[in-house]
Design a protein around this motif. Structure first.
Motif, PDB file in Angstrom:
ATOM      1  N   ALA A  88      66.322  69.978  76.403  1.00 43.99           N
ATOM      2  CA  ALA A  88      67.067  69.067  77.275  1.00 43.99           C
ATOM      3  C   ALA A  88      67.754  69.847  78.401  1.00 43.99           C
ATOM      4  CB  ALA A  88      68.103  68.289  76.462  1.00 43.99           C
ATOM      5  N   VAL A  89      68.380  70.975  78.057  1.00 41.83           N
ATOM      6  CA  VAL A  89      69.047  71.804  79.060  1.00 41.83           C
ATOM      7  C   VAL A  89      68.030  72.390  80.033  1.00 41.83           C
ATOM      8  CG1 VAL A  89      70.416  73.891  79.416  1.00 41.83           C
ATOM      9  CG2 VAL A  89      70.990  72.327  77.540  1.00 41.83           C
ATOM     10  N   GLY A  90      66.907  72.892  79.489  1.00 39.57           N
ATOM     11  CA  GLY A  90      65.881  73.490  80.337  1.00 39.57           C
ATOM     12  C   GLY A  90      65.307  72.500  81.334  1.00 39.57           C
ATOM     13  N   LEU A  91      64.998  71.309  80.879  1.00 33.89           N
ATOM     14  CA  LEU A  91      64.425  70.288  81.761  1.00 33.89           C
ATOM     15  C   LEU A  91      65.442  69.852  82.823  1.00 33.89           C
ATOM     16  CD1 LEU A  91      62.598  68.274  78.976  1.00 33.89           C
ATOM     17  CD2 LEU A  91      61.480  69.549  80.821  1.00 33.89           C
ATOM     18  N   ALA A  92      66.719  69.792  82.459  1.00 32.87           N
ATOM     19  CA  ALA A  92      67.759  69.458  83.441  1.00 32.87           C
ATOM     20  C   ALA A  92      67.878  70.547  84.496  1.00 32.87           C
ATOM     21  CB  ALA A  92      69.095  69.257  82.728  1.00 32.87           C
ATOM     22  N   CYS A  93      67.769  71.814  84.083  1.00 30.93           N
ATOM     23  CA  CYS A  93      67.838  72.922  85.041  1.00 30.93           C
ATOM     24  C   CYS A  93      66.684  72.861  86.041  1.00 30.93           C
ATOM     25  CB  CYS A  93      67.817  74.260  84.293  1.00 30.93           C
ATOM     26  SG  CYS A  93      69.351  74.623  83.398  1.00 30.93           S
ATOM     27  N   ALA A 109      60.645  80.360  85.431  1.00 23.10           N
ATOM     28  CA  ALA A 109      61.406  80.973  84.334  1.00 23.10           C
ATOM     29  C   ALA A 109      61.879  79.916  83.347  1.00 23.10           C
ATOM     30  CB  ALA A 109      62.594  81.755  84.906  1.00 23.10           C
ATOM     31  N   THR A 110      62.323  78.775  83.869  1.00 17.16           N
ATOM     32  CA  THR A 110      62.831  77.720  82.994  1.00 17.16           C
ATOM     33  C   THR A 110      61.697  77.023  82.248  1.00 17.16           C
ATOM     34  OG1 THR A 110      64.547  77.377  84.664  1.00 17.16           O
ATOM     35  CG2 THR A 110      64.443  75.797  82.878  1.00 17.16           C
ATOM     36  N   PHE A 111      60.547  76.841  82.901  1.00 20.56           N
ATOM     37  CA  PHE A 111      59.378  76.312  82.197  1.00 20.56           C
ATOM     38  C   PHE A 111      58.990  77.223  81.029  1.00 20.56           C
ATOM     39  CE2 PHE A 111      57.869  73.570  85.895  1.00 20.56           C
ATOM     40  CZ  PHE A 111      57.916  72.383  85.170  1.00 20.56           C
ATOM     41  N   LEU A 112      59.058  78.538  81.274  1.00 16.51           N
ATOM     42  CA  LEU A 112      58.704  79.490  80.216  1.00 16.51           C
ATOM     43  C   LEU A 112      59.698  79.397  79.060  1.00 16.51           C
ATOM     44  CD1 LEU A 112      56.533  81.635  79.670  1.00 16.51           C
ATOM     45  CD2 LEU A 112      58.118  83.350  80.569  1.00 16.51           C
ATOM     46  N   LEU A 113      60.992  79.306  79.382  1.00 23.27           N
ATOM     47  CA  LEU A 113      62.011  79.127  78.346  1.00 23.27           C
ATOM     48  C   LEU A 113      61.770  77.831  77.573  1.00 23.27           C
ATOM     49  CD1 LEU A 113      64.744  79.754  76.954  1.00 23.27           C
ATOM     50  CD2 LEU A 113      65.860  78.549  78.845  1.00 23.27           C
ATOM     51  N   THR A 114      61.471  76.757  78.296  1.00 26.44           N
ATOM     52  CA  THR A 114      61.188  75.477  77.643  1.00 26.44           C
ATOM     53  C   THR A 114      59.948  75.585  76.768  1.00 26.44           C
ATOM     54  OG1 THR A 114      62.142  74.330  79.555  1.00 26.44           O
ATOM     55  CG2 THR A 114      60.789  73.018  78.057  1.00 26.44           C
ATOM     56  N   PRO A 175      60.630  66.796  96.551  1.00 26.67           N
ATOM     57  CA  PRO A 175      61.475  67.464  95.546  1.00 26.67           C
ATOM     58  C   PRO A 175      62.393  66.500  94.807  1.00 26.67           C
ATOM     59  CG  PRO A 175      61.422  68.734  97.570  1.00 26.67           C
ATOM     60  CD  PRO A 175      60.769  67.426  97.881  1.00 26.67           C
ATOM     61  N   LEU A 176      62.980  65.526  95.526  1.00 26.81           N
ATOM     62  CA  LEU A 176      63.852  64.551  94.885  1.00 26.81           C
ATOM     63  C   LEU A 176      63.078  63.717  93.870  1.00 26.81           C
ATOM     64  CD1 LEU A 176      66.529  63.009  94.604  1.00 26.81           C
ATOM     65  CD2 LEU A 176      65.787  61.559  96.520  1.00 26.81           C
ATOM     66  N   ALA A 177      61.860  63.314  94.239  1.00 24.45           N
ATOM     67  CA  ALA A 177      61.053  62.493  93.328  1.00 24.45           C
ATOM     68  C   ALA A 177      60.807  63.211  92.009  1.00 24.45           C
ATOM     69  CB  ALA A 177      59.722  62.148  94.004  1.00 24.45           C
ATOM     70  N   TRP A 178      60.449  64.482  92.088  1.00 21.61           N
ATOM     71  CA  TRP A 178      60.167  65.226  90.855  1.00 21.61           C
ATOM     72  C   TRP A 178      61.454  65.595  90.116  1.00 21.61           C
ATOM     73  CZ3 TRP A 178      55.631  65.315  88.575  1.00 21.61           C
ATOM     74  CH2 TRP A 178      54.507  64.986  89.351  1.00 21.61           C
ATOM     75  N   SER A 179      62.555  65.748  90.847  1.00 22.17           N
ATOM     76  CA  SER A 179      63.845  65.974  90.180  1.00 22.17           C
ATOM     77  C   SER A 179      64.201  64.791  89.293  1.00 22.17           C
ATOM     78  CB  SER A 179      64.951  66.199  91.218  1.00 22.17           C
ATOM     79  OG  SER A 179      64.785  67.410  91.895  1.00 22.17           O
ATOM     80  N   VAL A 180      63.968  63.580  89.792  1.00 19.70           N
ATOM     81  CA  VAL A 180      64.259  62.380  89.004  1.00 19.70           C
ATOM     82  C   VAL A 180      63.421  62.364  87.732  1.00 19.70           C
ATOM     83  CG1 VAL A 180      64.083  59.860  88.963  1.00 19.70           C
ATOM     84  CG2 VAL A 180      65.000  61.016  90.991  1.00 19.70           C
ATOM     85  N   VAL A 181      62.142  62.742  87.843  1.00 17.53           N
ATOM     86  CA  VAL A 181      61.263  62.773  86.664  1.00 17.53           C
ATOM     87  C   VAL A 181      61.834  63.708  85.603  1.00 17.53           C
ATOM     88  CG1 VAL A 181      58.994  63.523  85.824  1.00 17.53           C
ATOM     89  CG2 VAL A 181      59.168  62.118  87.892  1.00 17.53           C
ATOM     90  N   PHE A 182      62.288  64.886  86.007  1.00 16.93           N
ATOM     91  CA  PHE A 182      62.801  65.839  85.021  1.00 16.93           C
ATOM     92  C   PHE A 182      64.193  65.464  84.522  1.00 16.93           C
ATOM     93  CE2 PHE A 182      59.243  68.282  86.578  1.00 16.93           C
ATOM     94  CZ  PHE A 182      58.774  68.867  85.396  1.00 16.93           C
ATOM     95  N   VAL A 183      64.969  64.747  85.318  1.00 16.40           N
ATOM     96  CA  VAL A 183      66.226  64.193  84.806  1.00 16.40           C
ATOM     97  C   VAL A 183      65.935  63.177  83.706  1.00 16.40           C
ATOM     98  CG1 VAL A 183      68.153  62.664  85.381  1.00 16.40           C
ATOM     99  CG2 VAL A 183      67.647  64.619  86.839  1.00 16.40           C
ATOM    100  N   VAL A 184      64.915  62.357  83.911  1.00 14.60           N
ATOM    101  CA  VAL A 184      64.517  61.379  82.889  1.00 14.60           C
ATOM    102  C   VAL A 184      64.112  62.094  81.611  1.00 14.60           C
ATOM    103  CG1 VAL A 184      62.767  59.654  82.280  1.00 14.60           C
ATOM    104  CG2 VAL A 184      63.851  59.583  84.535  1.00 14.60           C
ATOM    105  N   LEU A 185      63.317  63.159  81.738  1.00 13.86           N
ATOM    106  CA  LEU A 185      62.899  63.921  80.562  1.00 13.86           C
ATOM    107  C   LEU A 185      64.095  64.554  79.846  1.00 13.86           C
ATOM    108  CD1 LEU A 185      59.694  65.695  81.928  1.00 13.86           C
ATOM    109  CD2 LEU A 185      59.792  64.141  79.964  1.00 13.86           C
ATOM    110  N   ALA A 186      65.024  65.123  80.617  1.00 14.33           N
ATOM    111  CA  ALA A 186      66.204  65.748  80.022  1.00 14.33           C
ATOM    112  C   ALA A 186      67.063  64.712  79.301  1.00 14.33           C
ATOM    113  CB  ALA A 186      67.023  66.453  81.100  1.00 14.33           C
ATOM    114  N   ALA A 187      67.244  63.553  79.914  1.00 14.72           N
ATOM    115  CA  ALA A 187      68.032  62.490  79.282  1.00 14.72           C
ATOM    116  C   ALA A 187      67.380  62.024  77.984  1.00 14.72           C
ATOM    117  CB  ALA A 187      68.191  61.318  80.248  1.00 14.72           C
TER     118      ALA A 187
END
Length: 437
Positions: A88-93, A109-114, A175-187
Motif C-alpha cells: 500500500a505504501v509502495g503504490l502510494a509512493c 525503485a518503488t516498483f522493485l520494492l513492491t 501523469p495525473l491519470a496514472w497517479s489516480v490509478v495508483f492511488v486507487v491501488l494503494a487505497a
C-alpha cells in the motif's frame, strides 16, 4: 464445532480466500504489466521499457532464497498483513512521484520494492492457506483461489487501464491519470489490510516454532537445492532446466512489446489504439482468452496426460504468435480484428502454458516437493526476464521483423518440449497406473 489444529475459531474460508488471492494477483500485474503501459504513455522508448520492466521480475526469480525465513520469523499471518501494508505504501509512493522530474528512477525503485513485498506475500499467503485449512478444504478451495487470482489479472489489465485512458482523455494530463490509478491501488491495499486483520483466522499451527531454528532451516534448504539438481540423471535435469528457461522464450519477448505495438501510431508501425482500447483488448478480451485456454488445457491434460499433450500444447504456444505477424502487416485492421487476434494468441498461450505448469509439478515430485516447486517457479520467472532486450531489438528492426523473429524463436519451444519428453520418464507413471484398464 470445536476448533481444530488448523484454526482457532470457526470462520468461513469464503470470507478471506477470495480477497487474499485477489490481493496476491493485483501487485504482480501492476509491477509486470501496468508499468509497461504506463511508461509507454509517459514517453519512454521500447528499449528502456523492456529493459527496466524486465528487471522488475527479479523478486519472483530469487524468492526461494528467503522463503525459509518466512517460515521461522513471526507467523504467516503477520507476514501477509505486513506485506500488504508495505505494498500500500509502495503504490502510494508511485502515485505521488509520477508528476515529478525524477519519476523514472523513483518509480522503478518503488516498483522493485513492491515486487519484493509481493513475492514475500506470495510465500506467506500460500503457506497460510495450507495452515488455515485442512486437506479436504485445501482441495475444495484451490479452484476458488485460482479464479480470484485471475480476476485480479483482468481488473489490473482491464478496468484500471481503461480508467487511466478515460482520465487521460478528460484531463489531458497523463501523469495525473496514472497517479489516480495508483492511488486507487494503494487505497485498496489499505482497506485489505484492515479487512484481513479482522477476518484472517489465527491457526494454532501458524504460531508453532518449537521444532524450527535458523540453522536447521538453512541446512534443510541447502539440501533441497542439492537434491533438486541431483535427484534425476544429469541429462534429464539439463533437459528440464532448458525447458523451464526456453519454452516461453517467444512469449517472454512478446509480453514486453504487445502493449507498445497496440499503442504506437501507424507511422511507427503500431496500431494506434488509445489507452482505454488497450485496456479492453489486452486486459479484458485477452485475459478471457488466456483463462479459457488454461481451463480447456487443464481438461485436455486431465483426460490424456501430459505426455500426450506436451507437443500439441507446444505447437499451440508457437503457432498463435503468427497473429501478431498478421496484425503488423494488415492495412489498418479494425478493432474487432485486433480483439480476435489477441484472443486467439492469448487462448493459444493459455492452452500451451498448461503443459509448462504440469511439468513443473512433475519435476518437483519427491521428498522436497514444496522447495523444489519454489525453485522451479524461480526458473519460470527467470525465463520471463530473458525478454529484457526485446525493446532494443524491436526498435532496431521494426515491429514486422520483430514479430517474425518471435515466430522463429518458437524453435526453442518445440525443441525443448521434444527434448524433455524424450529425456524424462514423463507419462510412465500414468501408464503404469492405467495399465490394468
Amino acid at each position: 464445532m470445536k476448533p481444530t489444529a488448523h484454526t482457532s475459531a470457526r470462520r468461513t474460508p469464503w470470507a478471506w480466500i477470495p480477497t487474499l488471492y485477489f490481493a496476491q494477483g493485483l501487485p504482480y500485474v501492476a509491477v509486470m504489466t501496468i508499468s509497461v503501459i504506463m511508461y509507454k504513455r509517459l514517453g519512454l522508448s521500447n528499449t528502456d521499457i523492456a529493459l527496466y520492466t524486465g528487471w522488475l521480475g527479479l523478486p519472483w526469480v530469487i524468492k526461494p532464497f528467503w522463503s525459509p525465513f518466512v517460515d521461522i520469523l513471526r507467523t504467516k499471518r503477520w507476514w501477509t498483513l505486513t506485506m500488504q501494508a508495505v505494498m500500500a505504501v509502495g503504490l502510494a509512493c508511485i502515485a505521488f512521484s509520477l508528476p515529478t522530474s525524477f519519476y523514472v528512477q523513483f518509480t522503478l525503485a518503488t516498483f522493485l520494492l513492491t515486487g519484493f513485498a509481493s513475492a514475500t506475500h506470495d510465500i506467506a499467503a500460500d503457506g497460510f492457506y495450507m495452515l488455515a485449512l485442512n486437506e479436504r478444504d485445501q482441495s475444495f478451495y484451490v479452484g476458488i483461489r485460482s479464479t480470484f487470482y485471475r480476476i485480479a489479472m483482468v481488473v489490473g489489465q482491464g478496468p484500471l487501464v481503461i480508467l487511466a485512458g478515460v482520465l487521460e482523455t478528460t484531463t489531458g494530463d497523463i501523469p495525473l491519470a496514472w497517479s489516480v490509478v495508483f492511488v486507487v491501488l494503494a487505497a485498496f491495499f489499505l482497506l485489505v489490510v484492515v479487512y484481513h486483520h479482522w477476518t484472517l483466522p489465527r491457526p494454532r499451527v501458524d504460531a508453532d516454532r518449537r521444532h524450527t531454528d535458523i540453522h536447521s532451516i538453512v541446512r534443510g534448504f541447502a539440501e533441497a537445492f542439492r537434491t533438486f539438481f541431483t535427484k534425476r540423471p544429469w541429462g534429464e535435469t539439463a533437459a528440464a532446466i532448458a525447458f523451464m528457461l526456453l519454452y516461453r522464450f517467444p512469449e517472454a519477448q512478446l509480453t514486453k512489446i504487445i502493449q507498445p505495438f497496440l499503442l504506437d501510431p501507424a507511422e511507427k508501425g503500431g496500431l494506434g489504439l488509445s489507452t482505454a482500447q488497450v485496456g479492453l483488448v489486452y486486459g479484458t478480451v485477452g485475459v478471457i482468452g488466456l483463462t479459457l485456454g488454461g481451463i480447456i488445457g487443464g481438461m485436455a491434460a486431465a483426460r490424456g496426460g501430459l505426455r500426450r499433450w506436451l507437443i500439441p500444447m507446444a505447437w499451440s504456444m508457437s503457432l498463435t504468435c503468427l497473429t501478431f505477424v498478421y496484425l503488423s502487416y494488415a492495412p489498418a485492421p479494425s478493432l474487432l480484428t485486433v480483439n480476435a487476434c489477441v484472443f486467439v494468441e492469448q487462448f493459444g498461450y493459455g492452452f500451451g502454458f498448461t503443459a509448462y505448469m504440469l511439468f513443473l509439478i512433475h519435476f518437483s515430485e519427491g521428498p522436497y516437493q514444496t522447495s523444489h516447486y519454489a525453485i522451479c517457479t524461480g526458473f519460470m520467472a527467470l525465463s520471463m526476464m530473458l525478454g529484457m532486450m526485446a525493446g532494443w531489438l524491436q526498435e532496431t528492426v521494426g515491429y514486422r521483423l520483430f514479430f517474425l523473429w518471435t515466430v522463429l524463436c518458437c524453435v526453442t519451444t518445440i525443441g525443448t518440449a521434444l527434448w524433455v519428453k524424450s529425456a524424462s520418464g514423463l507419462g510412465k507413471k500414468e501408464k503404469r497406473k492405467g495399465g490394468g484398464k
